[in-house]
Scaffold this motif. Structure first.
Motif, short mmCIF file in Angstrom:
data_model
loop_
_atom_site.label_atom_id
_atom_site.label_comp_id
_atom_site.label_asym_id
_atom_site.label_seq_id
_atom_site.Cartn_x
_atom_site.Cartn_y
_atom_site.Cartn_z
N TRP A 345 0.82 -1.20 0.04
CA TRP A 345 -0.08 -0.07 0.04
C TRP A 345 0.80 1.08 -0.09
CZ3 TRP A 345 -3.38 2.22 4.50
CH2 TRP A 345 -4.37 3.03 3.68
N SER A 349 2.97 6.44 6.33
CA SER A 349 2.60 6.14 7.70
C SER A 349 1.56 7.55 8.19
CB SER A 349 3.70 6.00 8.92
OG SER A 349 4.49 4.85 8.22
N PHE A 352 -1.75 7.28 6.84
CA PHE A 352 -2.48 6.33 7.30
C PHE A 352 -2.91 6.61 8.69
CE2 PHE A 352 -2.40 2.37 9.80
CZ PHE A 352 -3.27 1.35 9.12
N ARG A 355 -5.93 8.86 8.29
CA ARG A 355 -7.01 7.97 7.96
C ARG A 355 -7.84 7.58 9.35
NH1 ARG A 355 -7.97 6.04 2.61
NH2 ARG A 355 -7.58 7.45 1.10
N CYS A 375 1.00 0.73 13.05
CA CYS A 375 1.67 1.55 11.83
C CYS A 375 3.13 1.61 11.90
CB CYS A 375 1.01 2.85 11.62
SG CYS A 375 1.63 3.62 10.18
N LYS A 380 1.36 -2.47 8.36
CA LYS A 380 0.23 -1.96 8.91
C LYS A 380 -0.92 -2.98 9.19
CE LYS A 380 1.04 2.39 6.09
NZ LYS A 380 2.09 2.02 5.55
N LEU A 458 -9.46 1.62 3.78
CA LEU A 458 -8.09 1.29 3.92
C LEU A 458 -7.37 1.03 2.64
CD1 LEU A 458 -8.48 -2.10 5.97
CD2 LEU A 458 -8.52 0.44 6.75
#
Length: 587
Positions: A345, A349, A352, A355, A375, A380, A458
């Motif tokens: 992905w 970080s 991520f 989110r 993470c 992750k 995701l």
């Protein structure tokens, strides 16, 4: 029924509604039950010229009742506080009657309520606070004598609203741009920008002004003291961090050798539960730097540690191109979690974490929330509560092949998932967080066997996911607006799920793409051939099957710009479901 009909409606033996027969097995008029014929789910008595008295207390003795509809009769009476006993009520329709009195405060206890229609009656008084009913999507109360301020509703979630022709007064609240002035017309006391009528402002008295000044002084003084404390605390931490860290770094180097184990084989996620062996997931694959597990606001995650996940027995549920899914059992099986390990992905970080924290702030009862996340630079992980009743994919395409999954249940799944997705798109539009990987395997059924969306947010948008024929339509998508594309890709994916529900076929069968196949059949004007034979044999309405098919085709339009948004899709499906609810129990 004796109170409701008041002797004015001719009833023969076929009506039922007597103490010598069973409402489910003997098919009482207007009554629908669960699939096992054990409990009453719906009472729909529309347009029967009933002239008696509504007795909510009796109706709510059917504790499993989810739909009560008395639309277009001449019923009188009121809605009593006993409606609190209808805990599973999702739809209440009493429009077009002569019901009067105040709305009971206990209405706000109906946490499952989704549709509420009391229009064209004689209700008066103020409306209770509905803001805590997070699932409410329809509120119709037009043509009554209701007073007070505009009802306190969750406008960010509501899809349909009409309170026109009442006696409401005061300012119209922020309705998130969802509703026009027509929803509020006929209330002379209302004011605000929406109705082009400025609200009067009352200047504060001098005494109140002095009081407010003193209050502000103490507040700002408190802020100043708090800021000083924070500065001292940060300074203390900075000094502490300057101390040697050799011991701590040695421990972290050792700990970083643990990670989730993965196998070298790859398979499609549809091969769920093929590997049933239990093992610990603390073995090494990559020497990634370990950071701490971030526990979110879900009560399930309180006290959860990364070490608990590593040491607990685990079962590999499935593998796909985006990662692996594990079932992890904690506390000797008392707590069961699902852990998603994401690979390949491109999101860094920092993005991520942003989110995950934004998703934690945006809750919907039909979207599965994360319990915690982990993470590091290369690793992750997402932790969820394990959902015991499988996925929509398994229900449609598993061993049963949809045999026990009827039309009403499928339409209900479409309505719930569509409404939840519309909510998430609305709330997270500015953040650019779409689902990104919506498919039937990510629609799970919780302990109550209600559908919920898992793994929201995701995956990042990929152009090849937009449509079955993206190459011919990619110029229609603005390359400078990937956020727009990601939400339109979700709508396409939802359309494919609708096709699965209608056809009973998986997305890919022997190399044949479902969307392509449906388009080819419709083009050849053999439309009825696309529908699952199970639905046809059960007597599903061909008209409503076609209506849902048309909605699905709108969603999978090759040109993303021509697809409706999720709010529009959700309203279309909910309208279709309302028609089904009304007709399924109609004589």
């Amino acid at each position: 029924m004796d109170k409701l009909a008041a002797g004015n409606v001719g009833r023969d033996q076929s009506w039922g509604w007597n103490m010598s027969s069973d409402p489910c097995n003997d098919k009482w008029i207007g009554v629908s039950c669960d699939t096992l014929s054990k409990s009453v789910k719906k009472v729909v008595l529309d347009e029967l010229n009933l002239t008696g008295v509504l007795d909510i207390g009796f109706a709510c003795k059917a504790s499993s009742l989810s739909v009560l509809s008395l639309h277009s009769n001449n019923v009188v009476g009121s809605i009593s506080e006993e409606i609190r006993n209808c805990k599973h009520l999702t739809h209440l329709y009493v429009s077009g009657n002569q019901i009067s009195g105040h709305l009971p405060v206990s209405l706000k206890q109906l946490s499952n309520l989704k549709r509420f229609d009391i229009s064209n009656n004689n209700f008066s008084g103020e409306v209770p606070d509905f803001s805590q009913i997070s699932g409410l999507i329809t509120f119709f109360a037009q043509n009554n004598q209701l007073t007070g301020e505009v009802p306190n509703l969750d406008f960010s979630h509501l899809l349909q609203l009409n309170i026109s022709n009442n006696n409401f007064s005061g300012p119209i609240p922020d309705v998130k741009g969802r509703f026009s002035a027509d929803s509020f017309s006929g209330n002379p006391g209302l004011c605000g920008e929406l109705v082009s009528k400025p609200c009067p402002s009352t200047p504060p008295s001098k005494r109140k002004s002095n009081h407010s000044s003193i209050k502000r002084f103490f507040i700002y003084s408190g802020y100043a003291v708090l800021c000083l404390i924070v500065v001292l605390f940060v300074a203390f931490k900075l000094v502490s961090k300057m101390k040697p860290k050799d011991d701590k770094e040695a421990v972290e180097t050792n700990t970083s050798r643990r990670s989730y184990k993965t196998s070298t084989t790859t398979s499609n996620e549809s091969k769920i539960a093929e590997n049933k062996s239990e093992y610990s997931i603390s073995s090494v694959e990559s020497g990634v730097a370990l950071s701490s597990l971030v526990v979110l606001t879900s009560p399930t995650g309180q006290g959860l540690r990364f070490e608990d996940l590593l040491r607990a027995p685990a079962e590999l549920l499935g593998k796909g191109k985006h990662g692996s899914l594990y079932k992890v059992m904690l506390d000797n099986g008392v707590t069961t979690l699902a852990v998603k390990r994401i690979k390949d992905w491109s999101v860094d970080s920092k993005e991520f974490k942003r989110r995950m924290k934004r998703l934690d702030q945006t809750r919907h009862p039909s979207v599965l929330p994360s319990v915690a996340f982990y993470c590091s630079q290369q690793e992750k992980l997402l932790v969820y509560e394990y959902q015991p009743n499988g996925s929509l994919f398994r229900l449609l395409h598993g061993a049963q092949s949809g045999q026990a999954f009827g039309w009403e249940s499928r339409l209900n799944v479409a309505a719930i998932v569509g409404e939840a997705l519309a909510f998430m798109h609305e709330e997270l539009g500015e953040d650019g967080i779409a689902h990104g990987n919506l498919k039937s395997i990510n629609i799970l059924f919780n302990q109550n066997k209600d559908p919920c969306i898992s793994e929201y947010g995701l995956m990042v948008f990929q152009t090849q996911d937009l449509s079955f024929d993206f190459q011919s339509s990619k110029d229609a998508l603005d390359p400078a607006a990937p956020t727009y594309g990601s939400f339109k890709a979700d709508i396409y994916s939802f359309g494919v799920i609708l096709l699965e529900l209608l056809t009973g076929k998986p997305v890919h069968t022997n190399g044949i793409d479902l969307a392509r196949w449906v388009h080819s059949v419709v083009t050849e004007e053999w439309t009825v051939e696309v529908f699952d034979k199970v639905l046809i044999s059960q007597g599903a309405s061909e008209e409503r099957l076609l209506n849902l098919l048309h909605i699905a085709l709108k969603c999978i339009n090759p040109n993303p710009y021509e697809r409706p948004n999720m709010n529009q899709v959700a309203v279309m499906i909910s309208t279709l479901k309302d028609e089904e609810d009304r007709s399924s129990s109609h004589p």
